[in-house]
Structures are given as structure tokens and as C-alpha cells.
Design an enzyme around this catalytic site. Structure first.
Site, PDB file in Angstrom:
ATOM      1  N   GLY A   1       0.812  -1.208   0.000  1.00 40.38           N
ATOM      2  CA  GLY A   1       0.000   0.000   0.000  1.00 40.38           C
ATOM      3  C   GLY A   1       0.847   1.259   0.000  1.00 40.38           C
TER       4      GLY A   1
ATOM      5  N   VAL B   1       1.442   3.633   2.402  1.00 34.60           N
ATOM      6  CA  VAL B   1       2.334   3.794   3.551  1.00 34.60           C
ATOM      7  C   VAL B   1       3.397   2.706   3.558  1.00 34.60           C
ATOM      8  CG1 VAL B   1       2.476   3.849   6.069  1.00 34.60           C
ATOM      9  CG2 VAL B   1       0.559   4.965   4.905  1.00 34.60           C
ATOM     10  N   GLY B   2       2.975   1.454   3.387  1.00 32.11           N
ATOM     11  CA  GLY B   2       3.916   0.343   3.422  1.00 32.11           C
ATOM     12  C   GLY B   2       4.983   0.436   2.354  1.00 32.11           C
TER      13      GLY B   2
ATOM     14  N   SER C   1      -6.179   6.693  11.531  1.00 33.49           N
ATOM     15  CA  SER C   1      -6.583   7.633  10.496  1.00 33.49           C
ATOM     16  C   SER C   1      -7.292   8.820  11.143  1.00 33.49           C
ATOM     17  CB  SER C   1      -7.532   6.955   9.506  1.00 33.49           C
ATOM     18  OG  SER C   1      -8.173   7.905   8.681  1.00 33.49           O
TER      19      SER C   1
ATOM     20  N   TYR D   1     -15.252   3.036   7.611  1.00 28.47           N
ATOM     21  CA  TYR D   1     -13.795   2.966   7.743  1.00 28.47           C
ATOM     22  C   TYR D   1     -13.355   3.524   9.090  1.00 28.47           C
ATOM     23  CZ  TYR D   1      -8.867   3.915   6.640  1.00 28.47           C
ATOM     24  OH  TYR D   1      -7.489   3.977   6.654  1.00 28.47           O
TER      25      TYR D   1
ATOM     26  N   LYS E   1     -11.310   1.710  12.311  1.00 22.80           N
ATOM     27  CA  LYS E   1     -10.049   2.238  12.828  1.00 22.80           C
ATOM     28  C   LYS E   1     -10.136   2.550  14.324  1.00 22.80           C
ATOM     29  CE  LYS E   1      -7.217   2.193   9.377  1.00 22.80           C
ATOM     30  NZ  LYS E   1      -5.932   1.458   9.474  1.00 22.80           N
TER      31      LYS E   1
ATOM     32  N   TRP F   1     -15.401  19.562  -6.553  1.00 20.55           N
ATOM     33  CA  TRP F   1     -16.574  19.272  -5.728  1.00 20.55           C
ATOM     34  C   TRP F   1     -16.668  20.284  -4.593  1.00 20.55           C
ATOM     35  CZ3 TRP F   1     -17.507  13.337  -4.773  1.00 20.55           C
ATOM     36  CH2 TRP F   1     -17.739  12.714  -6.013  1.00 20.55           C
TER      37      TRP F   1
END
Length: 306
Positions: A10, A12-13, A103, A132, A136, A198
Site C-alpha cells: 500500500g 504507507v507500506g 486515520s 472505515y 479504525k 466538488w
């Protein structure tokens, strides 16, 4: 030190692995084909076999506003499964150090002041990514409960929004900055003179270049005993969405116009984390917004031209 890193492929990884050569630690970063984090028995066996000194949990299902709105069940259930499996398996096998990456979505919506660590569960969550965020929060609380036993130090850092190399640029999975880069690049390439934003573009966001977060995570590992149990990681400043578009437009070379669509969702009006603990602990990021977006755009070009 042997480190088990989840989510190594991902955003971060990947940035952690990219700079890992600057550090003397051994890092194990299994791919999804090697370790299914949604299966507790597989997680338990992997940790039992590799015997890490610390687990850094960076895995999860992630996405922008569109993805979260479209699949709230998946974002809630998959992230709960992944989080509880890696945390509980580590605990059951006696791994006494665990660094959980949270997060800023965990914080209540509608707060204009910087978000301090004690605000978790102090108000209603932003609906566009509630699933999500709940997952977390569960992971952070589980780490907190386990750490009531003095033999275990399960800590959580909460970064502000992250962008950078290895980011996802294609909608609907992309977050704000990679989405902006993609839209502006495509507009320049096709000669489009109007780009839609948006909302009114006045909502403010705090974005850190991913290499900064990777450096901070190694700092957390090296100074783990002094790391607070729960700590935000941020820039100490935020910018309007309009500003991110303007900076990216200058870097990419877009000279057209921005058009605001106020019928579309924008999420929280402001989401800036308090960095008081981080500053007291003694860490600050290195990359400016302009440098970070420039490096991210260079990476994006390499992915389409390479």
C-alpha cells in the site's frame, strides 16, 4: 530488530520499504498472496513462524469519498477483520510491541479547532467514511485495552491525510491529491479548459508527503519506549482544497479555469490534527507541499510512461 509490516504494497507500506535500506532493521512484508489478513488462523501461523519483535500495522481497505460511499459494508467489515486478526494474533503469541496506524477519519465531524487525541468518540463521525472510521477506532481501542497489561505496549499513531509515491491515481479509489494530479494532467493532455471541483473548494485539509510518515514510523520504532500510547502525526498547517488545485495546476502547467459543483459532497469542512504531542516528542516533517506534489507528479508520470 525484526519488523512484521502489514500492508507492504500500500501507500504507507511501500514508502516504508523504499527507505528501509537507510535503517538496520529486518522487515518482513508479506503480500496478500502470502498472508490473508482476513483469516485469523493464517495470521496466527505466520506470526508464530516469523517471530517478529514488533508489528507495524499499515494494512487496510482504503479509498476516497466515492469508494467509501459506494461500499460502506466492505470498508467497515474488512477493516475490522484485518485489524482484530493481526492485533489479537500478536497478543496471543506474546508480541509485546505493536504499532497501529490509525486515520484522522476517527475524529468527530464539524470541528474547526485542531483535533486532539482525546476527541476520539467525542462526537458524530463524518458519514461519508463512517464505516472505515469505526473500524479504525475499534483497532485503536483494542490496542489501548491490551496495553492495560504492563507487559504489552500496543500504541497508535494517527497521521493526517497522506499522499505521495505509490499512491493510487485512478478514480474512484484515489484520494484528493492524486485525484487532482490525475484530473489536471488529463485536462492538459486533452486541452480541456475547465476542471470541476466538488463543493466550493473552501474546505481545508492537511496532507503529508508519504516519505515523511515513513521516516516518522522508523523514528517511532527506534524510540518506541518514549512514544506516547496515542499520538497524531501532522504538518501543523492545512490548506483549502482550492489551494491544492492551484499548486498542482502550477506544477503540471494547467492555465484553464476551475468550476465548483456545490451539489457534490465534500466531507468535513476542516480536518486538521493537533501536533502538540508530536512536537513535544521531537519530530517534524521535512517536505513542503510544493516539493511533495512535484515529486508525486514525477512518480505519476513514471507510472504512465514507464
Amino acid at each position: 530488530m525484526r519488523i512484521l509490516l502489514t500492508g507492504g504494497s500500500g501507500l504507507v507500506g511501500s514508502n516504508i520499504l523504499e527507505i528501509s535500506g537507510n535503517h538496520s532493521h529486518e522487515i518482513l512484508a508479506p503480500r496478500r498472496t502470502d498472508l490473508d489478513l482476513t483469516q485469523y488462523s493464517s495470521v496466527l501461523k505466520y506470526i508464530s513462524d516469523c517471530k517478529p519483535d514488533i508489528v507495524v500495522h499499515a494494512a487496510g481497505r482504503v479509498g476516497g469519498i466515492q469508494a467509501n460511499i459506494a461500499s460502506p459494508v466492505d470498508f467497515l467489515v474488512q477493516n475490522i477483520d484485518i485489524g482484530k486478526n493481526i492485533i489479537l494474533a500478536s497478543h496471543s503469541l506474546g508480541i509485546n510491541r505493536f504499532l497501529n496506524i490509525g486515520s484522522s477519519c476517527m475524529y468527530p465531524k464539524g470541528r474547526q479547532d485542531p483535533l486532539t487525541e482525546d476527541m476520539i468518540l467525542a462526537g458524530e463521525l463524518e458519514p461519508t467514511n463512517e464505516g472505515y472510521a469505526l473500524a479504525k477506532i475499534m483497532c485503536q481501542r483494542l490496542c489501548q485495552y491490551i496495553s492495560r497489561d504492563p507487559n504489552y505496549q500496543y500504541k497508535t499513531i494517527i497521521p493526517c491525510n497522506i499522499y505521495g509515491r505509490y499512491d493510487s491515481f485512478l478514480p474512484p479509489k484515489s484520494h484528493l491529491i492524486p485525484a487532482i494530479i490525475y484530473k489536471i494532467h488529463k485536462a492538459v493532455q486533452s486541452g480541456v479548459q475547465n476542471i470541476e471541483i466538488w463543493g466550493d473548494g473552501l474546505a481545508k485539509r492537511e496532507f503529508m508527503y508519504a516519505t515523511d510518515l515513513a521516516n516518522c514510523i522508523f523514528e517511532c520504532i527506534d524510540r518506541y519506549d518514549s512514544l506516547p500510547p496515542l499520538m497524531n502525526i501532522g504538518l501543523s498547517e492545512d490548506f483549502t482544497i482550492n489551494h491544492y488545485y492551484e499548486v498542482a495546476a502550477e506544477i503540471i502547467g494547467f492555465d484553464g479555469f476551475f468550476v465548483h459543483n456545490t451539489d457534490m459532497p465534500v466531507g468535513m469542512r476542516r480536518k486538521k490534527v493537533s501536533t502538540n504531542k508530536q512536537i513535544a516528542w521531537g519530530w517534524r516533517p521535512m517536505f513542503s507541499l510544493n516539493d511533495g506534489i512535484k515529486l508525486t507528479y514525477e512518480y505519476f508520470l513514471s507510472t504512465i510512461n514507464g
